[in-house]
Every structure is written in C-alpha cells, then in structure tokens.
Write a protein that holds these residues in place. Structure first.
Motif, mmCIF file in Angstrom:
data_model
loop_
_atom_site.group_PDB
_atom_site.id
_atom_site.type_symbol
_atom_site.label_atom_id
_atom_site.label_comp_id
_atom_site.label_asym_id
_atom_site.label_seq_id
_atom_site.Cartn_x
_atom_site.Cartn_y
_atom_site.Cartn_z
ATOM 1 N N PHE A 1 0.848 -1.202 0.000
ATOM 2 C CA PHE A 1 0.000 0.000 0.000
ATOM 3 C C PHE A 1 0.882 1.250 0.000
ATOM 4 O O PHE A 1 0.641 2.194 -0.756
ATOM 5 N N LYS A 2 1.945 1.217 0.819
ATOM 6 C CA LYS A 2 2.859 2.355 0.904
ATOM 7 C C LYS A 2 3.492 2.620 -0.462
ATOM 8 O O LYS A 2 3.594 3.766 -0.912
ATOM 9 N N LYS A 3 3.897 1.542 -1.129
ATOM 10 C CA LYS A 3 4.523 1.690 -2.447
ATOM 11 C C LYS A 3 3.515 2.280 -3.456
ATOM 12 O O LYS A 3 3.846 3.163 -4.241
ATOM 13 N N LEU A 4 2.278 1.794 -3.387
ATOM 14 C CA LEU A 4 1.243 2.305 -4.312
ATOM 15 C C LEU A 4 0.970 3.786 -4.060
ATOM 16 O O LEU A 4 0.678 4.540 -4.989
ATOM 17 N N LEU A 5 1.075 4.197 -2.804
ATOM 18 C CA LEU A 5 0.787 5.595 -2.456
ATOM 19 C C LEU A 5 1.822 6.571 -3.009
ATOM 20 O O LEU A 5 1.600 7.788 -2.998
ATOM 21 N N GLU A 6 2.943 6.041 -3.520
ATOM 22 C CA GLU A 6 3.923 6.941 -4.162
ATOM 23 C C GLU A 6 3.292 7.590 -5.396
ATOM 24 O O GLU A 6 3.710 8.647 -5.842
ATOM 25 N N ASN A 7 2.267 6.931 -5.942
ATOM 26 C CA ASN A 7 1.509 7.528 -7.045
ATOM 27 C C ASN A 7 0.391 8.378 -6.432
ATOM 28 O O ASN A 7 -0.481 7.867 -5.719
ATOM 29 N N ARG B 1 -3.780 0.015 10.337
ATOM 30 C CA ARG B 1 -2.439 -0.111 9.710
ATOM 31 C C ARG B 1 -2.372 0.718 8.416
ATOM 32 O O ARG B 1 -1.394 1.405 8.150
ATOM 33 N N PHE B 2 -3.421 0.635 7.591
ATOM 34 C CA PHE B 2 -3.412 1.388 6.319
ATOM 35 C C PHE B 2 -3.457 2.895 6.590
ATOM 36 O O PHE B 2 -2.808 3.675 5.907
ATOM 37 N N LYS B 3 -4.216 3.274 7.598
ATOM 38 C CA LYS B 3 -4.317 4.695 7.931
ATOM 39 C C LYS B 3 -2.960 5.203 8.433
ATOM 40 O O LYS B 3 -2.538 6.320 8.121
ATOM 41 N N ARG B 4 -2.286 4.376 9.193
ATOM 42 C CA ARG B 4 -0.977 4.773 9.717
ATOM 43 C C ARG B 4 0.020 4.987 8.571
ATOM 44 O O ARG B 4 0.808 5.914 8.583
ATOM 45 N N VAL B 5 -0.042 4.118 7.578
ATOM 46 C CA VAL B 5 0.845 4.237 6.425
ATOM 47 C C VAL B 5 0.504 5.481 5.607
ATOM 48 O O VAL B 5 1.378 6.215 5.162
ATOM 49 N N GLY B 6 -0.806 5.731 5.437
ATOM 50 C CA GLY B 6 -1.227 6.805 4.518
ATOM 51 C C GLY B 6 -1.375 8.170 5.158
ATOM 52 O O GLY B 6 -1.233 9.187 4.483
ATOM 53 N N GLY B 7 -1.690 8.202 6.449
ATOM 54 C CA GLY B 7 -1.863 9.488 7.136
ATOM 55 C C GLY B 7 -3.068 10.265 6.625
ATOM 56 O O GLY B 7 -4.012 9.706 6.048
ATOM 57 N N ASP B 8 -3.008 11.567 6.794
ATOM 58 C CA ASP B 8 -4.164 12.412 6.482
ATOM 59 C C ASP B 8 -4.451 12.540 4.990
ATOM 60 O O ASP B 8 -5.528 12.990 4.592
ATOM 61 N N ASP B 9 -3.477 12.176 4.168
ATOM 62 C CA ASP B 9 -3.667 12.346 2.720
ATOM 63 C C ASP B 9 -4.454 11.217 2.073
ATOM 64 O O ASP B 9 -4.687 11.239 0.861
ATOM 65 N N VAL B 10 -4.805 10.197 2.849
ATOM 66 C CA VAL B 10 -5.549 9.083 2.249
ATOM 67 C C VAL B 10 -6.851 8.847 3.005
ATOM 68 O O VAL B 10 -6.997 9.260 4.159
ATOM 69 N N ILE B 11 -7.765 8.187 2.322
ATOM 70 C CA ILE B 11 -9.027 7.827 2.972
ATOM 71 C C ILE B 11 -9.179 6.313 2.946
ATOM 72 O O ILE B 11 -8.936 5.671 1.917
#
Ligand SMILES: CC(=O)N[C@@H]([C@@H](O)[C@H](O)[C@H](O)CO)[C@@H](O)CC(=O)C(=O)O
Length: 304
Positions: free
Chosen positions: A152-158, A176-186
């Motif tokens: 997921f972290k790697k995909l978020l580079e896009n 876990r996904f929220k922790r990786v993505g932070g405020d910029d992801v839903i």
C-alpha cells in the motif's frame, strides 16, 4: 486535493435486472432515484454487490453509463473496474473516466495466485490509463489476495492513489493502512458488520453491500460517530448486525436476493440475482417479513 467528497455513506450499487435477467436501464434509474432520495453521499458501482463477476464487459459498461446518466453531479460516483484481465480493466476504466466518474477502484487480479509484483503492475497500469483518482480494493475473503501495508505504501507513491476500500475483517487492518497513509488518504470500511468500529479505527467513510436496504441506520450511525456518541452508534451497529445475520440466513435465497426482494416490497423493483447466486423462494417469505419489521423498528427507534 480534497477527500471530502468521498466521506460518508456510500452504498455498493446492486445489479438491476429485468424479469429475463438482463441489465435494466429503467430499474437502474429506479435504484439511483431511491438512493438519491435517501441522502447518501455516493455510490460504488459494479463491485461485489453489483455482481460484476457475473457480467460481461458490455453489460458492465452499460451499468456505469446508466448510473452516471442519473447521478452525475448529484453525488460521488466510484466505478469498480476490476476484471480478470488488465486489458478489460483498462477498457472499463477509460469508459468510467469518459462518463465523469470521480474515482476508480479495482480488486487485485483473481483466479491465479500472482506475486505482489504482478498485482502492483496490474493496479499501476489501470491507474496510468486515466487521470482519475484510484481506490485500491482489498477483499481477501473473495480474491485470496491480502494487501500488505508495505505494498500500500509503495502504491501511495503515485498521487492518484487516494485510499483503500478495506473489506478484510480485522479493523486493525484499517488502522495499519491509515498509519501508512496518514491524512492524505481515505480508508473505506468494507464489512458492514463493523462499520462503527472501522470508523473509530480510522476509516473516513464506508462502502457497503447492505447500506441500500437500511441507509437510514448507516447514515445515523455515521452521524453519531462523527459526534463522538459511540454508545448509541454501537447500539445501532448491534441492531444492524442482527439484520445482516438474518439476511445471510435465508432458506434458499442469497443475501443479495433477499435485499432485492425487500427493496421490491418497498416499491423499488430491481429484479433478482444472476445464477449461480440463488433467488428467494416462498420458503424465505416469513424470514423476509421478520427482517423488514426489524429494519422498520430500528429506523423508528433511532431515526424516528
Ligand atoms: C464480501 C462482501 O460482499 N463485502 C461487502 C460488505 O458490505 C458485505 O456485503 C456486508 O458486510 C455483509 O456481510 C463489501 O465490503 C463489498 C461490496 O459490497 C461491494 O464491493 O460491492
């Protein structure tokens, strides 16, 4: 980029068939009108609840078109475009983009168990095919593939990847996904049975297969979570779970068939389900009556 339009209650849109089992434009419109009048924030079109896996490419394109014709500009539209081949997924993605959908989403490749590198390539190629935002769909119980926080972290580079629709059962996955993505992801909560827990663990919204049969309850639960009233939200969740368990325990019909029959009794006829899913029979009638009563009583109790 604003994620606000993706927040709230987003019913997974059902396949609407005519009496012969073909995609029905008029019945699709009827379901669009019904959901619009209920005040939901968006729809997720052509996913599991949309029976996408049992439809050919042209049928799936028609459904995307009919929903856009009726709801574009009225609520947030997310197109699920996952298909067995990358080529078909891209064709659906381009179709959805041309129709003005707000975002795309896709399950990982199905049938063959592919490595992370192939799954990454599959999603990346769909993402590159259009300018639209993209929502990863993690649903291990049906695809056999589990999205890891690392991928997921790697995909978020896009930057087009704005989040994940997480249908795995542990709410810890949401955290876990929220922790990786932070405020910029839903993160979208997938299992309706733990909507409230998912929201508390970091999901900003929910996409669900049972929302459309009781949108009032999910809208209210969401409102209560937002207000920090977790006690009452949990009570609604408990009543919702009784309803879902009953929907999954019909004698003959699949859950989606039961939901469609309830909508039919409420005046929204969207046909039945496509085989191998089984329709309801007279053996299910008493249980369906009881479910409708339970839904009505819960709506009266919490939203009346
Ligand atoms: C496996 C499955 O279908 N999960 C549903 C849930 O909403 C599910 O219907 C609900 O939690 C009842 O079990 C969603 O996560 C997915 C969904 O509705 C969709 O993609 O259309």
């Amino acid at each position: 980029m604003t994620l606000e339009k993706f927040q709230g209650i987003i019913p997974a849109f059902y396949a609407c068939y005519d009496d012969q089992g073909n995609i029905s434009e008029t019945r699709t419109k009827d379901l669009c009108d019904y959901l619009y009048n209920k005040g939901v924030q968006g729809v997720y079109v052509g996913g599991s609840s949309g029976e996408c896996i049992y439809q050919n490419l042209e049928e799936r394109k028609s459904v995307l078109s009919y929903v856009a014709n009726n709801l574009k500009g009225k609520m947030t539209l997310i197109a699920h475009v996952g298909a067995p081949s990358t080529r078909d997924s891209i064709e659906l993605a381009k179709h959805a983009a041309a129709l003005g959908y707000d975002a795309l989403s896709a399950i990982p490749p199905i049938y063959f168990r592919l490595p992370d590198s192939s799954v990454f390539k599959y999603w990346s190629e769909i993402i590159e095919a259009t300018p639209l935002d993209f929502i990863i769909y993690n649903i291990p119980q049906t695809t056999g593939y589990t999205l890891s926080p690392a991928l997921f972290k790697k995909l978020l580079e896009n930057k087009k990847v704005i989040g994940v629709k997480n249908s795995s059962m542990p709410t810890m996955d949401i955290e876990r996904f929220k922790r990786v993505g932070g405020d910029d992801v839903i993160i979208f909560n997938g299992p309706d049975e733990q909507f409230v827990a998912g929201r508390i663990m970091g999901a900003g919204a929910g996409i669900g297969g049972t929302y459309a049969v009781m949108p009032e309850l999910f809208l209210k639960a969401n409102e209560l979570v937002q207000a920090g009233n977790f006690n009452e939200a949990t009570q609604i969740q408990s009543d919702i779970n009784e309803i879902i368990i009953a929907l999954c325990s019909l004698n003959d019909g699949h859950m989606y068939a039961g939901i469609k029959e309830i909508l039919n009794r409420r005046g929204v006829n969207i046909g039945s389900v496509r085989s191998p899913l089984e329709g309801v029979s007279s053996n299910d009638s008493a249980k369906l009556d009881a479910i409708i009563t339970t839904i009505d009583q819960a709506i009266e109790r919490y939203c009346g």
